[in-house]
Write an enzyme that holds these catalytic residues in place. Structure first.
Site, PDB file in Angstrom:
ATOM      1  N   ARG A  80       0.796  -1.199   0.035  1.00 28.39           N
ATOM      2  CA  ARG A  80      -0.041   0.035   0.101  1.00 28.39           C
ATOM      3  C   ARG A  80       1.086   1.149   0.116  1.00 28.39           C
ATOM      4  O   ARG A  80       0.672   2.393  -0.677  1.00 28.39           O
ATOM      5  CB  ARG A  80      -0.929  -0.005   1.222  1.00 28.39           C
ATOM      6  CG  ARG A  80      -2.147   1.122   0.959  1.00 28.39           C
ATOM      7  CD  ARG A  80      -3.175   0.897   2.205  1.00 28.39           C
ATOM      8  NE  ARG A  80      -2.485   0.936   3.518  1.00 28.39           N
ATOM      9  CZ  ARG A  80      -3.457   0.951   4.647  1.00 28.39           C
ATOM     10  NH1 ARG A  80      -4.600   0.307   4.366  1.00 28.39           N
ATOM     11  NH2 ARG A  80      -2.705   1.036   5.487  1.00 28.39           N
ATOM     12  N   LYS A 183      -2.847   6.560   1.225  1.00 30.22           N
ATOM     13  CA  LYS A 183      -2.683   7.147   2.647  1.00 30.22           C
ATOM     14  C   LYS A 183      -1.628   8.053   2.622  1.00 30.22           C
ATOM     15  O   LYS A 183      -0.511   8.044   2.839  1.00 30.22           O
ATOM     16  CB  LYS A 183      -2.157   5.747   3.329  1.00 30.22           C
ATOM     17  CG  LYS A 183      -2.409   6.024   4.945  1.00 30.22           C
ATOM     18  CD  LYS A 183      -2.344   4.770   5.462  1.00 30.22           C
ATOM     19  CE  LYS A 183      -2.270   4.533   7.133  1.00 30.22           C
ATOM     20  NZ  LYS A 183      -3.524   5.169   7.855  1.00 30.22           N
ATOM     21  N   GLU A 219     -16.347   6.578   4.716  1.00 23.58           N
ATOM     22  CA  GLU A 219     -15.361   6.028   5.908  1.00 23.58           C
ATOM     23  C   GLU A 219     -15.951   6.434   7.250  1.00 23.58           C
ATOM     24  O   GLU A 219     -16.442   7.383   7.240  1.00 23.58           O
ATOM     25  CB  GLU A 219     -14.170   6.270   5.846  1.00 23.58           C
ATOM     26  CG  GLU A 219     -13.414   5.789   4.440  1.00 23.58           C
ATOM     27  CD  GLU A 219     -11.915   5.798   4.434  1.00 23.58           C
ATOM     28  OE1 GLU A 219     -11.375   4.875   5.154  1.00 23.58           O
ATOM     29  OE2 GLU A 219     -11.241   6.847   3.928  1.00 23.58           O
TER      30      GLU A 219
HETATM   31  N1  PLP Z   1      -9.248   4.373   6.706  1.00 23.54           N
HETATM   32  C1  PLP Z   1      -8.399   5.207   6.704  1.00 23.54           C
HETATM   33  C2  PLP Z   1      -8.757   6.809   6.381  1.00 23.54           C
HETATM   34  C3  PLP Z   1      -7.361   5.207   7.654  1.00 23.54           C
HETATM   35  O1  PLP Z   1      -6.647   5.941   7.868  1.00 23.54           O
HETATM   36  C4  PLP Z   1      -7.075   3.882   8.155  1.00 23.54           C
HETATM   37  C5  PLP Z   1      -5.991   3.391   8.787  1.00 23.54           C
HETATM   38  O2  PLP Z   1      -5.086   2.992   8.420  1.00 23.54           O
HETATM   39  C6  PLP Z   1      -7.986   2.656   7.700  1.00 23.54           C
HETATM   40  C7  PLP Z   1      -9.001   3.355   7.026  1.00 23.54           C
HETATM   41  C8  PLP Z   1      -7.722   1.431   8.313  1.00 23.54           C
HETATM   42  O3  PLP Z   1      -6.983   0.819   7.390  1.00 23.54           O
HETATM   43  P1  PLP Z   1      -5.717  -0.340   7.918  1.00 23.54           P
HETATM   44  O4  PLP Z   1      -6.857  -1.445   8.400  1.00 23.54           O
HETATM   45  O5  PLP Z   1      -5.173  -0.723   6.892  1.00 23.54           O
HETATM   46  O6  PLP Z   1      -5.073   0.207   9.126  1.00 23.54           O
HETATM   47  C1  COI Z   2      -3.839   3.369  11.359  1.00 25.23           C
HETATM   48  O1  COI Z   2      -4.991   2.867  11.555  1.00 25.23           O
HETATM   49  O2  COI Z   2      -2.899   2.912  11.329  1.00 25.23           O
HETATM   50  C2  COI Z   2      -3.960   4.634  10.852  1.00 25.23           C
HETATM   51  O3  COI Z   2      -3.073   5.129  10.417  1.00 25.23           O
HETATM   52  C3  COI Z   2      -5.010   5.576  11.477  1.00 25.23           C
HETATM   53  C4  COI Z   2      -4.948   7.126  11.981  1.00 25.23           C
HETATM   54  C5  COI Z   2      -3.863   6.994  13.247  1.00 25.23           C
HETATM   55  C6  COI Z   2      -4.327   7.729  11.080  1.00 25.23           C
END
Ligand code: PLP
Ligand code: COI
Length: 339
Positions: A80, A183, A219
């Site tokens: 990612r 991200k 989201e």
């Molecule tokens: N959506 C957003 C905007 C986020 O910042 C995050 C955090 O990483 C997620 C979703 C969840 O993603 P992940 O499960 O890969 O941490």
């Molecule tokens: C995560 O879940 O890793 C995130 O990046 C969420 C937040 C702290 C930005």
């Protein structure tokens, strides 16, 4: 005895001993460097400061029931990060370099990894920034890849207790053809006002809708959204949300539990039909939602009336934690066990 109150940890910055850095100069990545400084020196015209050339990741390491350290979905986070890099015209990080850097950052800070059984983990934060100077809008020629880590507790202070969330229609975090699916820092900057207002008004987070039609759930702040009904795990399909690695994992776990999985648009009105809803992400893990209020109309959607998470959310949570902490087998190769 350790001086850290592992149980009382919140999700925040915690100074540890070392961080990792790597520079990209003359079209190639250099060697990993270890630093004990919390600071970096930047050119005043670095593109990360002016034009948002910045991407980050978030993953966690856990101490298992057997005392072994497990990193969850390291390679998926690396992939990612490279999608984010491409999206902002930054150089990709070779998978091996990413893996080596993460493992090194964790090993160097081993004493900051929370022991098993305190509900805490080591948060790993990789960062990729444009460090080269540009004043015209164009990508930098030089970059830095960094990783710092720190012990964390739950993202929402309620932990696994249900939270309240607020639907907002007067802010978007990302445009349909913009950067929502990668991200990058700009998405989080764009979410700050809605998030801060939601906190002021008594909610754990804002829920964003699709930016184009304002009809579908996007989201839940820094986490993906899911709803459960008729033994089905439903989660939004949208071009402007981050493809959550936690959500991707939960979909597999839900199927394994004999549930149907649907990734599709979720109209706001469908909120009335769900038996359980929640937010999921690395930081949020699973945060069950007890109440969603549409800020514009005042309409309320209530879940888990007894103040407890629903049974399916709890089962999903336990399965996920079980894999992360070595209580359940790692059937899919999601775990990197530290040697
Ligand atoms: N959506 C957003 C905007 C986020 O910042 C995050 C955090 O990483 C997620 C979703 C969840 O993603 P992940 O499960 O890969 O941490
Ligand atoms: C995560 O879940 O890793 C995130 O990046 C969420 C937040 C702290 C930005």
């Amino acid at each position: 005895m350790s001086a850290i109150d592992w149980k009382g940890l919140l999700f925040g910055y915690f100074k540890t001993d070392y961080n990792i850095r790597c520079s990209y100069i003359n079209g190639k990545w250099g060697k990993l460097e270890v630093s004990d400084s919390e600071y970096i020196t930047l050119h005043i015209a670095a593109t990360c400061l002016h034009y948002g050339q910045e991407a980050f990741e978030g993953m966690k390491a856990f101490t298992g029931i057997d005392g072994k350290i497990r990193i969850f979905r390291l390679d998926e986070n690396g992939k990612r990060m490279n999608r984010s890099a491409l999206g902002l015209m930054m150089p990709e990080i070779p998978a091996e370099l990413f893996r080596e850097a993460v493992i090194k950052a964790v090993k160097l800070n081993i004493k900051h990894i929370p022991p098993h059984g305190h509900g805490a983990s080591l948060y790993i934060r990789p960062l990729l920034i444009g460090t080269g100077a540009q004043v015209g809008v164009s990508p930098a020629k030089e970059y830095m890849f960094l990783i710092f880590v720190g012990p964390v507790g739950p993202y929402f202070k309620e932990g696994f207790s249900p939270v309240r969330m607020q639907i907002v229609k007067d802010f978007d975090r990302a445009a349909p053809l913009g950067t929502g699916s990668i991200k990058v820092g700009g998405n989080y900057a764009a979410s700050l006002r809605a998030g801060d207002r939601a906190h002021q008004e008594g909610y754990a987070s804002a829920i964003f809708l699709d930016a184009k039609e304002k009809k579908y759930i996007d989201e839940a702040g820094p986490a993906n959204f899911f709803g459960i009904k008729n033994n089905t795990y439903v989660t939004p399909d949208s071009v402007s949300i981050l493809p959550s690695i936690t959500n991707m994992s939960l979909r597999v776990i839900a199927e394994e539990m004999g549930m149907k999985v649907e990734k599709r648009q979720i109209p706001v009105e469908e909120l009335a039909e769900f038996e359980e809803v929640g937010a999921c992400g690395t930081a949020a893990v699973i945060s069950p939602i007890c109440k969603i209020v549409d800020r514009e109309t005042g309409k309320e959607y209530i879940y888990c009336k007894n103040g407890k998470a629903g049974p399916i959310s709890e089962k999903l949570y336990n399965k996920l934690k079980g894999i992360q902490e070595g209580l359940e087998p790692d059937k899919y190769g999601w775990i990197t066990v530290l040697e």
